[in-house]
Motif scaffolding. Structure first.
Motif, short mmCIF file in Angstrom:
data_model
loop_
_atom_site.label_atom_id
_atom_site.label_comp_id
_atom_site.label_asym_id
_atom_site.label_seq_id
_atom_site.Cartn_x
_atom_site.Cartn_y
_atom_site.Cartn_z
N THR A 55 -8.47 -7.45 -10.37
CA THR A 55 -8.30 -7.29 -8.93
C THR A 55 -6.89 -6.79 -8.59
O THR A 55 -6.73 -5.98 -7.67
CB THR A 55 -8.56 -8.61 -8.19
N LEU A 56 -5.90 -7.24 -9.33
CA LEU A 56 -4.53 -6.76 -9.10
C LEU A 56 -4.44 -5.26 -9.35
O LEU A 56 -3.87 -4.52 -8.55
CB LEU A 56 -3.55 -7.52 -9.99
N PHE A 59 -6.48 -3.23 -6.48
CA PHE A 59 -5.84 -3.13 -5.17
C PHE A 59 -4.50 -2.41 -5.23
O PHE A 59 -4.08 -1.79 -4.24
CB PHE A 59 -5.68 -4.51 -4.54
N TYR A 60 -3.83 -2.44 -6.37
CA TYR A 60 -2.56 -1.73 -6.47
C TYR A 60 -2.78 -0.22 -6.52
O TYR A 60 -2.08 0.53 -5.84
CB TYR A 60 -1.78 -2.20 -7.70
N HIS A 63 -5.48 0.89 -3.14
CA HIS A 63 -5.00 0.70 -1.78
C HIS A 63 -3.47 0.62 -1.69
O HIS A 63 -2.95 0.31 -0.62
CB HIS A 63 -5.61 -0.57 -1.18
N HIS A 65 -1.49 -1.65 -2.67
CA HIS A 65 -1.12 -2.98 -2.19
C HIS A 65 -0.88 -3.88 -3.40
O HIS A 65 -1.80 -4.22 -4.13
CB HIS A 65 -2.24 -3.56 -1.33
N PHE A 66 0.39 -4.26 -3.61
CA PHE A 66 0.74 -5.17 -4.69
C PHE A 66 0.91 -6.55 -4.10
O PHE A 66 1.75 -6.77 -3.22
CB PHE A 66 2.03 -4.73 -5.38
N ASP A 67 0.11 -7.49 -4.57
CA ASP A 67 0.16 -8.85 -4.04
C ASP A 67 0.79 -9.74 -5.11
O ASP A 67 0.20 -10.00 -6.15
CB ASP A 67 -1.24 -9.34 -3.70
N PHE A 68 1.99 -10.20 -4.82
CA PHE A 68 2.70 -11.03 -5.78
C PHE A 68 2.06 -12.40 -5.93
O PHE A 68 2.24 -13.07 -6.94
CB PHE A 68 4.17 -11.17 -5.36
N ARG A 69 1.26 -12.82 -4.94
CA ARG A 69 0.57 -14.11 -5.04
C ARG A 69 -0.44 -14.11 -6.18
O ARG A 69 -0.66 -15.14 -6.81
CB ARG A 69 -0.11 -14.45 -3.73
N VAL A 70 -1.04 -12.96 -6.46
CA VAL A 70 -1.97 -12.87 -7.59
C VAL A 70 -1.22 -13.04 -8.90
O VAL A 70 -1.70 -13.71 -9.81
CB VAL A 70 -2.76 -11.53 -7.55
#
Length: 112
Positions: A55-56, A59-60, A63, A65-70
Motif C-alpha cells: 500500500t505504501l 500510494f506513493y 498518487h 502521497h507518502f504516509d509516514f504513519r504506514v
C-alpha cells in the motif's frame, strides 16, 4: 513506470494475503498452542508487513502521497509482534500448558 509499480504493489499484497492464509491454516492444523502461536506470530507479522509495503508503494507512486504513519506501523509491528508471540508462548509454558506428545526438545526445561 506506474504499471510496474502497480504490479509490484499487487505482488506485495498477494504475498501478504498468502501469508495470512498460511497463518490461518497453521492455527487450524497444528497440534499444540506453541506451534499454533508460532504460525500466528511469524507469518502474520510478515503478511501484514507485505500488505503495508504494497500500500505504501501504491500510494506513493500512483498518487504521490507518502504516509509516514504506514512506515511507523511497519516498524511498530516488526518490533512488537514477535516479542508478543514469544511472551505468550513463555507464559503458556510457565502456566503448565503441555507440549505436543511428539515434541523432541524442551529448551525451557533447564530453566525451571
Amino acid at each position: 513506470m506506474t504499471a510496474i509499480v502497480e504490479i509490484l504493489s499487487a505482488l506485495f499484497l498477494l504475498m501478504g494475503v498468502f501469508l495470512f492464509l498460511v497463518s490461518a491454516f497453521g492455527i487450524i492444523r497444528l497440534p499444540d498452542v506453541y506451534t499454533r502461536n508460532h504460525a500466528a506470530s511469524k507469518s502474520s507479522t510478515l503478511g501484514i508487513m507485505f500488505i503495508l509495503i504494497g500500500t505504501l508503494l501504491y500510494f506513493y507512486y500512483k498518487h504521490s502521497h507518502f504516509d509516514f504513519r504506514v512506515v511507523l506501523a511497519i516498524i511498530f509491528i516488526f518490533m512488537t509482534s514477535p516479542v508478543a508471540g514469544h511472551l505468550i508462548m513463555r507464559s503458556a509454558y510457565h502456566t503448565g500448558v503441555k507440549m505436543w506428545d511428539r515434541s523432541v526438545q524442551d529448551d525451557l526445561k533447564k530453566t525451571r
